[in-house]
Design an enzyme around this catalytic site. Structure first.
Site, mmCIF file in Angstrom:
data_model
loop_
_atom_site.group_PDB
_atom_site.id
_atom_site.type_symbol
_atom_site.label_atom_id
_atom_site.label_comp_id
_atom_site.label_asym_id
_atom_site.label_seq_id
_atom_site.Cartn_x
_atom_site.Cartn_y
_atom_site.Cartn_z
ATOM 1 N N ASP A 8 10.035 -1.784 1.410
ATOM 2 C CA ASP A 8 11.257 -1.228 0.817
ATOM 3 C C ASP A 8 12.450 -1.580 1.717
ATOM 4 O O ASP A 8 12.294 -2.312 2.716
ATOM 5 C CB ASP A 8 11.110 0.278 0.547
ATOM 6 N N HIS A 9 13.623 -1.053 1.370
ATOM 7 C CA HIS A 9 14.847 -1.401 2.122
ATOM 8 C C HIS A 9 14.777 -0.946 3.580
ATOM 9 O O HIS A 9 15.394 -1.557 4.443
ATOM 10 C CB HIS A 9 16.061 -0.756 1.442
ATOM 11 N N CYS A 65 7.117 0.739 4.519
ATOM 12 C CA CYS A 65 8.365 1.487 4.290
ATOM 13 C C CYS A 65 8.814 2.022 5.643
ATOM 14 O O CYS A 65 8.264 1.625 6.676
ATOM 15 C CB CYS A 65 8.181 2.575 3.239
ATOM 16 N N GLY A 66 9.791 2.893 5.663
ATOM 17 C CA GLY A 66 10.327 3.358 6.944
ATOM 18 C C GLY A 66 9.255 3.937 7.850
ATOM 19 O O GLY A 66 9.066 3.503 8.986
ATOM 20 N N THR A 67 8.537 4.916 7.335
ATOM 21 C CA THR A 67 7.460 5.538 8.118
ATOM 22 C C THR A 67 6.095 4.943 7.819
ATOM 23 O O THR A 67 5.156 5.124 8.599
ATOM 24 C CB THR A 67 7.356 7.034 7.759
ATOM 25 N N HIS A 98 -15.164 1.238 8.075
ATOM 26 C CA HIS A 98 -15.761 2.396 7.392
ATOM 27 C C HIS A 98 -15.197 2.642 5.990
ATOM 28 O O HIS A 98 -15.914 3.113 5.123
ATOM 29 C CB HIS A 98 -15.560 3.668 8.226
ATOM 30 N N HIS A 134 -21.381 4.406 4.212
ATOM 31 C CA HIS A 134 -19.949 4.132 3.999
ATOM 32 C C HIS A 134 -19.686 3.804 2.535
ATOM 33 O O HIS A 134 -18.722 4.257 1.938
ATOM 34 C CB HIS A 134 -19.477 2.989 4.897
HETATM 35 C C1 RB5 Z 1 13.606 5.514 2.882
HETATM 36 O O1 RB5 Z 1 14.742 6.073 3.433
HETATM 37 C C2 RB5 Z 1 12.361 6.174 3.495
HETATM 38 O O2 RB5 Z 1 12.275 7.501 3.068
HETATM 39 C C3 RB5 Z 1 11.112 5.416 3.133
HETATM 40 O O3 RB5 Z 1 11.207 4.105 3.608
HETATM 41 C C4 RB5 Z 1 9.813 5.947 3.710
HETATM 42 O O4 RB5 Z 1 9.919 6.159 5.079
HETATM 43 C C5 RB5 Z 1 9.194 7.059 2.997
HETATM 44 O O5 RB5 Z 1 8.107 7.535 3.322
#
Ligand code: RB5
Length: 149
Positions: A8-9, A65-67, A98, A134
């Site tokens: 994502d961005h 994504c970010g996290t 696993h 498994h």
């Molecule tokens: C986008 O701002 C962020 O929320 C997304 O990339 C992600 O981290 C969500 O879990």
């Protein structure tokens, strides 16, 4: 291997190191990710990768994504997808050995790109152990999908 890749961005900065690593390892990449930081919704990218796997266009998926959390949650809603969020080497290896994870979720923000490259490499090179216990657990995961039908 044929890899469907999407970010994502929030993970645009992590694209290049990961795509470089995939190219260096000789994988064929279907790049479905965001190219700039205009705001996007991570479930759309999880879905794009899931669709590619369902259509047989890719063998494995990488989502960022970010996290790594949101896109992993979204990917795991899709039929047959076993997505692992990996931020350490032990999880990279064990999610293959696993869980036979077929999609890897990585963290795109405030994370070392070199560590992500290493996690990606370890995940891709590690085979499923294939032991009966498994496989039995993976089959039970698949049956959980039927509860929602
Ligand atoms: C986008 O701002 C962020 O929320 C997304 O990339 C992600 O981290 C969500 O879990």
């Amino acid at each position: 291997m044929r890899i469907a890749f999407a970010n994502d961005h929030a993970a645009v900065a992590m694209r290049q190191p990961l795509l470089e690593e995939l190219a260096a390892l000789g994988h064929e990449v279907l790049d479905l990710g965001a190219r700039d930081e205009s705001r996007t919704d991570y479930p759309d990218f999880a879905r794009a990768v899931g669709d590619a796997l369902h259509r047989g266009q890719a063998d494995r998926g990488i989502v960022v994504c970010g996290t790594g959390v949101g896109i992993c949650i979204a990917a795991n809603k899709l039929r047959g997808i076993r997505c692992a969020l990996v931020t350490d080497e032990y999880a990279a290896v064990m999610s293959r050995r696993h869980n036979d994870a077929n999609v890897l979720a990585l963290r795109g923000r405030e994370f070392d790109p070199d560590l992500n490259r290493k996690l990606l490499r370890r995940w891709l090179e590690t085979p499923f152990d294939g032991d009966e216990r498994h496989q039995r657990r993976i089959d039970k995961i698949a049956r959980l999908e039927e509860l929602n039908e």
